[in-house]
Design a protein around this motif. Structure first.
Motif, short mmCIF file in Angstrom:
data_model
loop_
_atom_site.label_atom_id
_atom_site.label_comp_id
_atom_site.label_asym_id
_atom_site.label_seq_id
_atom_site.Cartn_x
_atom_site.Cartn_y
_atom_site.Cartn_z
N GLY A 2 0.86 -1.19 0.00
CA GLY A 2 0.00 0.00 0.00
C GLY A 2 0.89 1.23 0.00
N PRO A 11 -12.44 4.34 3.95
CA PRO A 11 -12.01 3.01 4.42
C PRO A 11 -10.49 2.94 4.41
CG PRO A 11 -12.81 2.89 2.15
CD PRO A 11 -13.12 4.28 2.65
N LYS A 30 1.64 2.09 13.58
CA LYS A 30 0.84 1.69 12.41
C LYS A 30 1.00 0.22 12.09
CE LYS A 30 0.63 6.13 10.47
NZ LYS A 30 1.14 7.14 9.59
N LYS A 69 -2.53 -1.63 12.23
CA LYS A 69 -3.09 -2.13 10.97
C LYS A 69 -2.78 -3.61 10.76
CE LYS A 69 -2.81 2.45 8.89
NZ LYS A 69 -3.26 3.16 7.70
N PHE A 111 3.18 1.99 3.95
CA PHE A 111 4.10 3.12 4.00
C PHE A 111 3.63 4.10 5.08
CE2 PHE A 111 7.32 3.42 0.65
CZ PHE A 111 7.10 2.21 0.02
N ALA A 149 -0.07 4.01 -1.83
CA ALA A 149 -0.89 5.19 -2.16
C ALA A 149 -1.05 6.11 -0.95
CB ALA A 149 -2.26 4.73 -2.64
N VAL A 201 -3.70 7.66 0.43
CA VAL A 201 -5.17 7.64 0.35
C VAL A 201 -5.72 8.81 1.17
CG1 VAL A 201 -7.23 6.22 0.78
CG2 VAL A 201 -5.04 5.12 0.25
N ILE A 207 -7.64 1.00 3.31
CA ILE A 207 -7.45 -0.09 2.34
C ILE A 207 -6.42 -1.10 2.87
CG2 ILE A 207 -6.73 -0.62 -0.03
CD1 ILE A 207 -7.66 2.33 -0.69
N LEU A 208 -5.33 -0.56 3.40
CA LEU A 208 -4.26 -1.42 3.91
C LEU A 208 -4.76 -2.32 5.04
CD1 LEU A 208 -1.18 -1.89 3.72
CD2 LEU A 208 -0.89 -0.07 5.39
O1 C5P Z 1 -2.58 5.86 8.55
P1 C5P Z 1 -1.76 6.36 7.44
O2 C5P Z 1 -2.55 7.01 6.34
O3 C5P Z 1 -0.57 7.18 7.81
O4 C5P Z 1 -1.12 4.99 6.85
C1 C5P Z 1 -0.39 4.99 5.70
C2 C5P Z 1 -0.48 3.63 5.06
O5 C5P Z 1 -1.81 3.16 5.06
C3 C5P Z 1 -0.06 3.65 3.61
O6 C5P Z 1 0.49 2.40 3.31
C4 C5P Z 1 -1.38 3.86 2.87
O7 C5P Z 1 -1.33 3.36 1.55
C5 C5P Z 1 -2.35 3.08 3.74
N1 C5P Z 1 -3.72 3.64 3.79
C6 C5P Z 1 -4.74 2.98 3.16
N2 C5P Z 1 -6.02 3.48 3.23
C7 C5P Z 1 -6.28 4.60 3.93
C8 C5P Z 1 -5.24 5.29 4.57
C9 C5P Z 1 -3.97 4.77 4.47
O8 C5P Z 1 -4.50 1.94 2.51
N3 C5P Z 1 -7.52 5.05 3.98
#
Ligand code: C5P
Length: 401
Positions: A277, A309, A341, A345, A327, A279, A281, A311-312
């Motif tokens: 992941g 949501p 994190k 996660k 990331f 992106a 997001v 995604i990770l």
């Molecule tokens: O919580 P934070 O946004 O800092 O976490 C970053 C990581 O979580 C990245 O790998 C990002 O791609 C993923 N992420 C995600 N979906 C979200 C927020 C973050 O997949 N809504």
């Protein structure tokens, strides 16, 4: 013995870190490399050619117009002999001369004459490093294919603290080892693996003409996709809106919003071996995006946002999930937030980058990462995003075993 029989030409520039080059030669040799040394004239003010001759076991060339040196291995022969040309320390002055394509002394001439990959280890005062001229030179050199290793951050010979320290000899030897291995055998490491990568920003609609987004360029995610494909993986890249060409051999799916990104990821998740992941997001989206353009007939405006949501975390919560990597872009408390994190996660690995450092991370050509797993931490020093992607994928491949 990661450098067995590799022919490494070391070009030493005239900076205080030159004194570390005797150790660097030893580190390269103890990994099996054959090392020859050329020095700029000013480097000989910091360390003698005799010292380098003693540790490398070969005569050290400093000038081009020296009949004795040319009778041994001429500058063209040296340039042809090398499988890798490492320049350390690469001073601000040397970088400027390399960028200009000058052939004013042996070390710069070899940089023009060699077809070997060139890796430069910048070392200079932190102000000089951060100066726009130096940064411009670095960017230009990278665009011509030069790989940058470092600089490190810390206390400097001049008493200042900041980016500009030459990487330690051990780190440079390790990078050389990985570089030549990655160069020689990129394919097998991820052969047969299926990778799903998210990249870029997401765009959350406010109304038909406006949106919420961020500064992510997608470069790191695209570098990962490109490197993974070169290392033998089958890669699916789910990308938010970016201005980048699709890497060779990669299946690309373009999305806009976080919800679309989640749907694309969920649809492609079965059978994946690794999920990264990358992106950025958007954390929130409009509760109810407007169907027609919002008029600016109020002095203030409130938008109601709802959380997107994660995604990770969604991927990590699946049964039979792939090896899951996230990331973390942070401006402070890098390690603490990254480790938090990783746990929260429930992912296998997190790659954290400090976006408070100028020209690094978001929308930049270069990046440095601290990679955490439950038990370990690995530092990947600042370099171009493709080299960094290769190193991160090597780590992932090793942990996934
Ligand atoms: O919580 P934070 O946004 O800092 O976490 C970053 C990581 O979580 C990245 O790998 C990002 O791609 C993923 N992420 C995600 N979906 C979200 C927020 C973050 O997949 N809504």
């Amino acid at each position: 013995m990661g450098l067995m029989h590799k022919k490494i030409l070391l070009g030493i520039g005239g900076g205080i870190a030159a004194y570390k080059c005797a150790d660097l030669v030893r580190r390269l040799k103890e990994r099996g490399a054959e090392v020859r040394v050329v020095m700029s004239a000013s480097a000989t003010e910091f360390i003698t050619p005799l010292t380098l001759q003693a540790v490398s076991g070969h005569p050290v060339a400093t000038e081009m117009l020296n009949p004795a040196a040319e009778a041994g291995m001429s500058h063209i022969e040296l340039a042809r002999w090398a499988e890798l040309f490492i320049v350390a320390p690469a001073t601000a002055n040397l970088l400027a001369r390399f960028r200009a394509g000058m052939a004013d002394e042996l070390i710069t001439t070899i940089a023009l004459a060699t077809s070997a990959p060139v890796a430069m280890c910048p070392a200079m005062n932190q102000q000089m490093y951060q100066h726009a001229a130096t940064q411009d030179n670095l960017t230009m050199l990278q665009s011509r294919g030069v790989t940058l290793w470092g600089p490190g951050i810390g206390s400097q010979a001049c008493g200042e603290i900041g980016p500009g320290r030459m990487l330690e000899p051990l780190e440079i030897a390790e990078l050389a080892s990985r570089f030549l291995q990655a160069d020689a055998t990129p394919a097998p490491l991820l052969q047969g693996q299926q990778l799903l990568i998210t990249a870029g920003p997401t765009r959350e609609k406010i109304d038909p003409v406006r949106y919420i987004s961020n500064h992510s360029s997608g470069k790191m995610g695209f570098a990962l996709a490109s490197a993974a494909a070169a290392m033998g993986a089958r890669v699916t890249l789910v990308s938010g809106p970016v201005n980048l060409p699709t890497p060779k051999g990669v299946q690309r799916i373009d999305v806009e919003s976080a919800q679309q990104m989640l749907s694309a990821v969920t649809a492609h998740l079965p059978k994946q071996d690794i999920f990264i992941g990358c992106a950025a997001v958007a954390d929130y989206r409009m509760a109810e995006p407007a169907d027609s353009k919002i008029k600016k007939n109020h002095d203030t405006m409130q938008l109601q946002l709802v959380k997107n949501p994660d995604i990770l975390a969604t991927v990590a919560a699946q049964e039979n999930r792939p090896f899951t990597v996230g990331f973390a872009a942070e401006t402070d408390h890098l390690e603490q937030y990254a480790r938090d994190k990783l746990q929260r996660k429930r992912i296998d690995m997190i790659a954290a980058n400090d976006i408070s450092i100028p020209n690094q991370g978001f929308n930049a050509e270069r990046n440095a990462l601290k990679v955490f797993t439950k038990d370990d931490c690995h530092e990947l020093p600042s370099t171009d995003k493709l080299s960094l992607a290769i190193q991160l994928l090597q780590l992932i491949a090793n942990y996934k075993k």
